[in-house]
Design a protein around this motif. Structure first.
Motif, mmCIF file in Angstrom:
data_model
loop_
_atom_site.group_PDB
_atom_site.id
_atom_site.type_symbol
_atom_site.label_atom_id
_atom_site.label_comp_id
_atom_site.label_asym_id
_atom_site.label_seq_id
_atom_site.Cartn_x
_atom_site.Cartn_y
_atom_site.Cartn_z
ATOM 1 N N PHE A 36 0.856 -1.176 0.000
ATOM 2 C CA PHE A 36 0.000 0.000 0.000
ATOM 3 C C PHE A 36 0.898 1.233 0.000
ATOM 4 O O PHE A 36 1.553 1.543 0.991
ATOM 5 N N THR A 37 0.938 1.935 -1.120
ATOM 6 C CA THR A 37 1.864 3.060 -1.289
ATOM 7 C C THR A 37 1.173 4.410 -1.193
ATOM 8 O O THR A 37 1.794 5.438 -1.462
ATOM 9 N N ALA A 38 -0.113 4.420 -0.815
ATOM 10 C CA ALA A 38 -0.859 5.676 -0.776
ATOM 11 C C ALA A 38 -0.813 6.345 0.583
ATOM 12 O O ALA A 38 -1.678 7.158 0.918
ATOM 13 N N VAL A 39 0.181 6.022 1.417
ATOM 14 C CA VAL A 39 0.328 6.705 2.706
ATOM 15 C C VAL A 39 0.630 8.177 2.433
ATOM 16 O O VAL A 39 1.579 8.497 1.717
ATOM 17 N N PRO A 40 -0.148 9.107 2.995
ATOM 18 C CA PRO A 40 0.013 10.525 2.654
ATOM 19 C C PRO A 40 1.132 11.202 3.438
ATOM 20 O O PRO A 40 0.981 11.505 4.624
ATOM 21 N N GLY A 41 2.243 11.460 2.785
ATOM 22 C CA GLY A 41 3.363 12.113 3.450
ATOM 23 C C GLY A 41 3.037 13.518 3.905
ATOM 24 O O GLY A 41 3.369 13.923 5.032
ATOM 25 N N TRP A 42 2.366 14.289 3.047
ATOM 26 C CA TRP A 42 2.011 15.652 3.429
ATOM 27 C C TRP A 42 0.992 15.663 4.551
ATOM 28 O O TRP A 42 0.981 16.578 5.394
ATOM 29 N N GLY A 43 0.121 14.671 4.591
ATOM 30 C CA GLY A 43 -0.817 14.558 5.704
ATOM 31 C C GLY A 43 -0.078 14.326 7.009
ATOM 32 O O GLY A 43 -0.404 14.923 8.044
ATOM 33 N N MET A 44 0.925 13.450 6.986
ATOM 34 C CA MET A 44 1.732 13.212 8.173
ATOM 35 C C MET A 44 2.455 14.482 8.596
ATOM 36 O O MET A 44 2.592 14.774 9.793
ATOM 37 N N PHE A 45 2.928 15.245 7.632
ATOM 38 C CA PHE A 45 3.620 16.496 7.931
ATOM 39 C C PHE A 45 2.689 17.467 8.667
ATOM 40 O O PHE A 45 3.074 18.070 9.679
ATOM 41 N N ARG A 87 -7.514 9.396 1.689
ATOM 42 C CA ARG A 87 -8.484 9.175 0.605
ATOM 43 C C ARG A 87 -8.069 9.932 -0.657
ATOM 44 O O ARG A 87 -8.206 9.421 -1.771
ATOM 45 N N ARG A 88 -7.550 11.140 -0.458
ATOM 46 C CA ARG A 88 -7.139 11.944 -1.607
ATOM 47 C C ARG A 88 -5.983 11.291 -2.348
ATOM 48 O O ARG A 88 -6.008 11.182 -3.584
ATOM 49 N N LYS A 89 -4.963 10.827 -1.613
ATOM 50 C CA LYS A 89 -3.818 10.215 -2.276
ATOM 51 C C LYS A 89 -4.188 8.867 -2.886
ATOM 52 O O LYS A 89 -3.725 8.516 -3.975
ATOM 53 N N ALA A 90 -5.026 8.088 -2.180
ATOM 54 C CA ALA A 90 -5.451 6.797 -2.718
ATOM 55 C C ALA A 90 -6.201 6.978 -4.028
ATOM 56 O O ALA A 90 -6.002 6.219 -4.986
ATOM 57 N N ALA A 197 6.634 12.033 1.289
ATOM 58 C CA ALA A 197 6.127 12.936 0.257
ATOM 59 C C ALA A 197 7.107 13.044 -0.905
ATOM 60 O O ALA A 197 6.701 13.060 -2.072
ATOM 61 N N ARG A 198 8.393 13.097 -0.604
ATOM 62 C CA ARG A 198 9.401 13.226 -1.673
ATOM 63 C C ARG A 198 9.673 11.892 -2.347
ATOM 64 O O ARG A 198 9.878 11.835 -3.552
ATOM 65 N N ARG A 199 9.656 10.820 -1.570
ATOM 66 C CA ARG A 199 10.023 9.503 -2.113
ATOM 67 C C ARG A 199 8.860 8.830 -2.848
ATOM 68 O O ARG A 199 9.057 8.161 -3.866
ATOM 69 N N TYR A 200 7.634 9.023 -2.351
ATOM 70 C CA TYR A 200 6.487 8.311 -2.903
ATOM 71 C C TYR A 200 5.411 9.255 -3.451
ATOM 72 O O TYR A 200 4.287 8.834 -3.687
ATOM 73 N N GLY A 201 5.751 10.497 -3.632
ATOM 74 C CA GLY A 201 4.853 11.417 -4.336
ATOM 75 C C GLY A 201 3.666 11.908 -3.545
ATOM 76 O O GLY A 201 2.519 11.616 -3.906
ATOM 77 N N GLY A 202 3.923 12.663 -2.509
ATOM 78 C CA GLY A 202 2.826 13.324 -1.785
ATOM 79 C C GLY A 202 2.338 12.613 -0.572
ATOM 80 O O GLY A 202 2.848 11.646 -0.104
#
Length: 202
Positions: A36-45, A87-90, A197-202
């Motif tokens: 599952f690669t849709a973990v939101p990096g910006w959301g975590m930030f 949901r947005r990234k997925a 966000a940088r490694r997996y796109g957002g």
């Protein structure tokens, strides 16, 4: 193929049925083994930023109840941000949250989160809030590790870092608890969120 007095009709031969079954099996295996690669990096930030603010506000509260209220409000904000950005990234990645690795990620993460909420209520009713930071760090770490088993390798590492902070909290004075919570829910989320966000796109 059967030719009778009427029009030609087609029937699946046993070999066709077996091939179809094999394809379904292969598809299911690939779906279960996918990450599952849709973990939101910006959301975590964003969650990390709000947690740093919550740690600062909580530290100046005059009562344990006020302290707990600040962190519960921050938890509600964090859940809202996480759901929205997940949901947005997925959707952007074309990943379903109701099946495959997305569903597995949520189902393995959720139990420890629910347990943390219920234990928070129980400890609050018992008037024992001192152990809450340790419990939050450890349970969030456990949930992140188990959820990360179906995600990218960075996520289990994040969970391990949270558990390390939870162990550290067992051996330091209570006055340091807000610092550890800030390092965990603030610093770790910001650092790992930027990397994801940088490694997996957002």
């Amino acid at each position: 193929m059967i030719i009778g007095n009427g029009p030609i009709s087609h029937r699946s031969t046993p070999s066709e049925e077996q091939a179809s079954e094999h394809l379904r099996f292969i598809r299911d295996v690939m779906e279960r083994s996918a990450s599952f690669t849709a973990v939101p990096g910006w959301g975590m930030f964003v969650v990390g930023i709000t947690s740093l603010l919550a740690a600062w506000i909580a530290a100046v509260q005059a009562s344990p109840e006020g302290w707990l209220t600040v962190w519960l409000i921050d938890a509600a904000i964090a859940v809202t941000v996480a759901i929205f950005t997940l949901r947005r990234k997925a959707r952007r990645c074309g990943v379903s949250l109701s099946s495959g690795p997305g569903r597995k990620y949520i189902l393995t993460l959720a139990p420890s989160m629910v347990a943390g909420l219920l234990l928070t209520v129980a400890l609050w009713r018992a008037g024992n809030l001192d152990v809450l930071p340790t419990m939050w760090l450890l349970l969030y770490g456990v949930g992140t590790i188990t959820g990360g088993a179906s995600s990218v390798r960075t996520i289990p590492l994040l969970g391990i870092c949270f558990m390390v902070l939870g162990v550290v909290s067992l051996f330091v004075p209570h006055v340091w608890m807000d610092v550890l919570l800030a390092l965990g829910f603030g610093g770790l989320h910001i650092g790992f969120g930027l990397y994801i966000a940088r490694r997996y796109g957002g």
